[in-house]
Enzyme design. Sequence first.
Site, mmCIF file in Angstrom:
data_model
loop_
_atom_site.group_PDB
_atom_site.id
_atom_site.type_symbol
_atom_site.label_atom_id
_atom_site.label_comp_id
_atom_site.label_asym_id
_atom_site.label_seq_id
_atom_site.Cartn_x
_atom_site.Cartn_y
_atom_site.Cartn_z
ATOM 1 N N SER A 83 -13.255 -41.909 -12.115
ATOM 2 C CA SER A 83 -13.050 -40.894 -11.086
ATOM 3 C C SER A 83 -13.675 -41.219 -9.737
ATOM 4 C CB SER A 83 -13.560 -39.537 -11.582
ATOM 5 O OG SER A 83 -14.919 -39.614 -11.959
ATOM 6 N N LYS A 112 -11.224 -37.159 -4.906
ATOM 7 C CA LYS A 112 -11.394 -35.883 -4.219
ATOM 8 C C LYS A 112 -10.462 -35.683 -3.027
ATOM 9 C CE LYS A 112 -14.824 -33.708 -6.400
ATOM 10 N NZ LYS A 112 -14.703 -32.317 -6.887
#
Length: 405
Positions: free
Chosen positions: A306, A56
């Site tokens: 992720s 992110k």
Amino acid sequence: MSVRAAFGLATFQDAARVLEPVVHRTPVEHSTTLSGLVGAPVWLKTENLQRTGSFKIRGAYVRMTRLSAEEKARGVVAASAGNHAQGVALAARELGISARIFMPVDAALPKVAATRGYGAEVVLAGEDLTACLDAAAQEVARTGRAFIHPYDHPDIVAGQGTIGLEILEQVPGVRTIVVPTGGGGLLAGVAAAVHAVDPGVAVVGVQAEAAAAYPASLAEGRPVPRTGLHTMADGIAVGMPGEVPFRLVAEHAREVRTVTEEQLSRAVLHVVERAKLVVEPSGAAGVAAVAADPHAFAGPVAVILSGGNVDPLVLLRIIRHGMSAAGRYLQMRVLVQDAPGSLAALLHELAASGGNVVNVEHSRTAAGLGVDEVEISVELETKGPEHCESVLEALRRRGYTIVRP
């Protein structure tokens, strides 16, 4: 301007240059086990080792560098249950921008502490992300702060897409890239960036079956909401695709697959045991998809891990769930005579079978028990499904009555 023109190779190369001094070029790790299943090399792109523990930071930083001087002076606001919050907080610190971040009241304490540790002001608001988004919107209207969306903005997509460029360099000849998918910013960015270089690479999104908004949206040709999101993969539990990523996903992604909760928990366990990496359930979604249907992916394959931000207590529950789903955790109830030594005799049999007893409960009052019967609930670690059956068979041969839950 067309989607293709707006997200050409230069878009992602520019984002990569912006990010170069800030983010880690995370390594790729070869997975021998998954490679054996697929019949071709499988590599894990370890964004769980990225700064803040997820990808992110890439999109958040690119977005915030492109704010005007006035916007930077007013500060930014965001809403997140964890990973985006930490990415925005660190990006704001690096750029000297004030950040106010709305998080659910039951957000994991380690994620709240980490977000504050990066220097952001955390406001706990509402029971879920929707409530936090509403609170953030009110904050924007009241203060004029810039809203940093978790996935639905071109700069966010551009930042996330830099992962795709890294994979092309790190895994020469890659044929398939598997991407955990929530709102779609990561999938859209990776797919568009990769196809700007090699349109022949298949980019596949993966969502939790219990929180998958993309399959129905792609079928409808537009983002449609999905309600009732109930999944351990909270990082990809997004009720509706973003407008910006949806267009790119529709154009570039080969497909969006779904995985079950059992497959997710087994994937987390697999990555911990075999790759020696800690990932959250959303971060393991790609591994779950490959393990569930390995022959659907042409190799070489790159699977993006992720994120790795998972509460240790939650991780323990997930690993236990994964062990059960993998047939390595046996729960049963055994009826024995209510006589001295009965419990010790049962435990002796279980030890002889090679099982590891982790919990025992002893009840004389369960419904249906005879006056001279005792019900013993046992939780047992085993070596797999075949071992489970051998333990049960050994007990039956000894005359035990077994009731499996």
